[in-house]
Design an enzyme around this catalytic site. Structure first.
Site, PDB file in Angstrom:
ATOM      1  CG  ASP A   1      -2.035  -1.004   1.132  1.00 42.95           C
ATOM      2  OD1 ASP A   1      -2.227  -1.558   0.039  1.00 42.95           O
ATOM      3  OD2 ASP A   1      -2.700  -1.255   2.154  1.00 42.95           O
TER       4      ASP A   1
ATOM      5  CB  ALA B   1      -6.851   5.641 -15.728  1.00 39.98           C
TER       6      ALA B   1
END
Ligand code: ADP
Length: 330
Positions: free
Chosen positions: A165, A224
């Protein structure tokens, strides 16, 4: 005269590669290195590069004439009765051949009871009985909180920040995040191929409970249309607008990256887009949750080198401060 082919041990046809196993349980007395005894464990979510760090801890300790120990299954192994054999001396060969493996050869486990001081006392008693006075904890936020608690209990601890993470304060990049980002990027690239064939928009959910590092890096690297992360939420209407815009520009696909920790996960976002914006977005929608696939990568060169450097540094740091306690959070 015909030449006899050279044969290499272990490479004959049909030979099996050596399994990565820890040596049988030995008593503390079997260690004959004169220096300190240092244990290493991996805890919490596994991350690629942990094995390289274990290898570096073990081999650096040995070059300092210290005796390294491996703790299996994180804090659960540290508090288990010693006769279970979760804490064992390690030698240089025990960590051979692991540098390219994802995951952790020591194993990992969740151990919520470790937050209780009386449970941690079992860990301290085990370490004292084995004469171990330094510990290296490889893991994420929770694991480092446990390491800090142990430090406060009175044992020298050095933490190696390792989580996919990348959400640990005080470090730029955690061990394993680069590999996870590469795995996710590769998956999104593959999805784009099939999305283009069918003129689809892909909503891809990546890991990251409270931190959008994976979502942001993967979203940027994959071009994206929209990136939705906990630190920068985007409304479904705005996501729909971005997808519609891509459709109008004649794109064959659109990609939306969503962190698992965002207010709406991938499935929830898709439901709203389909219910409230389906006439404008043009594309067919598909949701892909990458999930634990992101943990399973072969460590990248970056993570291998980071693991080696951090493992080496953990022992150097333990040595520098032989007489004082070290907090991983300092
Ligand atoms: P990660 O280290 O990947 O963030 P977790 O949050 O699950 O993973 O934490 C791993 C382990 O660390 C927990 O199972 C527990 O044993 C220990 N731990 C977590 N928080 C604490 C705490 N506040 N005090 C002591 N130990 C903790």
């Amino acid at each position: 005269m015909g030449r006899t082919p050279r044969r290499f041990r272990g490479l004959e046809r049909g030979a099996t590669l050596p399994a990565v196993t820890l040596p049988p349980t030995e008593s503390a007395e079997s260690s004959d290195r004169p220096g300190r005894r240092v244990a290493v464990l991996t805890s919490g979510g596994d991350a690629a590069g942990m094995n390289m760090a274990i290898r570096a801890v073990v081999r650096t300790a040995i070059t300092h004439d210290w005796q390294p120990y491996g703790v299996q299954e994180g804090y659960a192994g540290l508090i288990a009765p010693l006769e279970f054999g979760h804490i064992r001396p390690l030698e240089a060969r025990d960590v051979g051949g692991i540098l390219g493996l994802g995951g952790t050869v020591l194993g990992s486990a969740r151990c919520p009871e470790f937050a209780q001081p009386e449970v941690r006392r079992r860990a301290l008693a085990n370490l004292a009985q084995l004469g171990i006075d330094a510990l290296v904890v490889i893991g994420g936020n929770g694991s480092q909180a446990g390491a800090h608690a142990l430090f406060q209990d009175g044992i020298a601890v050095v933490g190696i920040a390792s989580t996919i993470d990348n959400d640990l304060e005080g470090t730029d990049i955690t061990l394993g995040a680069d590999t996870a980002a590469n795995v996710a990027c590769d998956a999104v690239d593959k999805l784009r191929v099939t999305s283009s064939s069918h003129r689809r928009a892909s909503i891809v959910e990546v890991m990251g409970r409270d931190c959008g590092y994976l979502g942001l890096t993967v979203g940027l690297a994959c071009g994206a249309e929209a990136i939705v992360i906990p630190e920068a939420e985007m409304s479904p209407a705005e996501v729909a607008e971005r997808i519609e815009d891509a459709y109008r520009r004649g794109k064959k696909h659109a990609t939306v990256i969503v962190s698992e920790g965002a207010a709406l996960d991938g499935a929830a976002l898709a439901r709203i887009l389909e219910a409230e914006h389906c006439t404008r977005i043009g594309f067919d929608l598909r949701v892909t949750v990458l999930g634990h696939v992101q943990r399973g990568g072969t460590p990248t060169i970056f993570d291998r080198l980071l693991g080696a450097r951090l493992g080496h540094a953990a022992i150097e740091r333990s040595e520098e401060h032989t007489s004082e306690l070290q907090s991983p959070l300092n």
